[in-house]
Design an enzyme around this catalytic site. Structure first.
Site, mmCIF file in Angstrom:
data_model
loop_
_atom_site.group_PDB
_atom_site.id
_atom_site.type_symbol
_atom_site.label_atom_id
_atom_site.label_comp_id
_atom_site.label_asym_id
_atom_site.label_seq_id
_atom_site.Cartn_x
_atom_site.Cartn_y
_atom_site.Cartn_z
ATOM 1 N N THR A 1 0.859 -1.186 0.000
ATOM 2 C CA THR A 1 0.000 0.000 0.000
ATOM 3 C C THR A 1 0.897 1.238 0.000
ATOM 4 O O THR A 1 1.993 1.220 0.563
ATOM 5 C CB THR A 1 -0.944 0.034 1.224
ATOM 6 O OG1 THR A 1 -0.166 0.182 2.409
ATOM 7 C CG2 THR A 1 -1.800 -1.221 1.302
ATOM 8 N N VAL B 1 0.793 4.224 1.481
ATOM 9 C CA VAL B 1 1.138 4.883 2.742
ATOM 10 C C VAL B 1 2.155 4.060 3.532
ATOM 11 O O VAL B 1 3.090 4.610 4.114
ATOM 12 C CB VAL B 1 -0.130 5.168 3.581
ATOM 13 C CG1 VAL B 1 0.227 5.783 4.926
ATOM 14 C CG2 VAL B 1 -1.059 6.096 2.821
ATOM 15 N N CYS B 2 2.014 2.754 3.512
ATOM 16 C CA CYS B 2 2.978 1.891 4.203
ATOM 17 C C CYS B 2 4.358 2.045 3.573
ATOM 18 O O CYS B 2 5.366 2.181 4.277
ATOM 19 C CB CYS B 2 2.530 0.437 4.155
ATOM 20 S SG CYS B 2 0.959 0.127 4.988
ATOM 21 N N ALA B 3 4.404 2.036 2.260
ATOM 22 C CA ALA B 3 5.673 2.202 1.551
ATOM 23 C C ALA B 3 6.288 3.559 1.868
ATOM 24 O O ALA B 3 7.506 3.665 2.079
ATOM 25 C CB ALA B 3 5.449 2.041 0.048
#
Length: 164
Positions: free
Chosen positions: A57, A59-61
């Site tokens: 995802t 935002v996680c990255a």
């Protein structure tokens, strides 16, 4: 249960994050080479636990990339990016993105998500970790903990880094 949202829709985690001043629960996580990582293996270092649902995802990255950039500036500090992603996917992501100042650890065969109360218990992401940042000192005491209230938003980097 901590109440958080996913795109404005309520979901819940198993409980509240460990409180500032408390001892961090021990953990056993899986490194990219399939070896085991334990909390004791980072003894004496400040630890940034960047916890999230999946590297797949945006935002996680972003959070992994941001903490990777900041890690190079922090003495005696290790950034631990923790998700349920398999170690193979984590290794591929780090290689493609040039992540070399932070570690990725998988909780796919551990009790980490339950022990730290970041396990999402309902909704479409049930079984994955919520987005949270926990700062541990060299003695494994919690200095700072943030459960990000909306899972599609980034953590408060400034507050997390200030706690170091």
């Amino acid at each position: 249960m901590a109440k958080i949202t996913l795109k404005g829709n309520p979901i819940n985690t198993r409980g509240d994050l460990p409180k500032a001043g408390s001892a961090a629960p021990d953990f056993k996580l899986v490194k990219n080479d399939l070896s085991e990582a334990t909390l004791a293996g980072y003894a004496g270092k400040t630890k940034v636990l960047n916890i999230f649902p999946s590297l797949d995802t945006a935002v996680c990255a972003l959070s992994v990339k941001r903490f990777n950039q900041e890690a190079a500036k922090l003495p005696n500090t290790v950034i631990l990016n923790i998700s349920a992603d398999l170690p193979f996917a984590q290794k591929r992501f780090c290689g493609a993105e040039g992540i070399n100042n932070a570690e990725t650890l998988s909780c796919f065969r551990s009790t980490f998500a339950k022990d730290y109360n970041v396990a999402i218990v309902d909704g479409p992401l049930a079984g994955l970790c919520s987005r949270a940042v926990i700062i541990l000192d060299g003695d494994n005491k919690v200095r700072y903990a943030q459960q990000v209230p909306e899972i599609t938003e980034e953590p408060d980097y400034a507050k997390a880094l200030a706690a170091i």
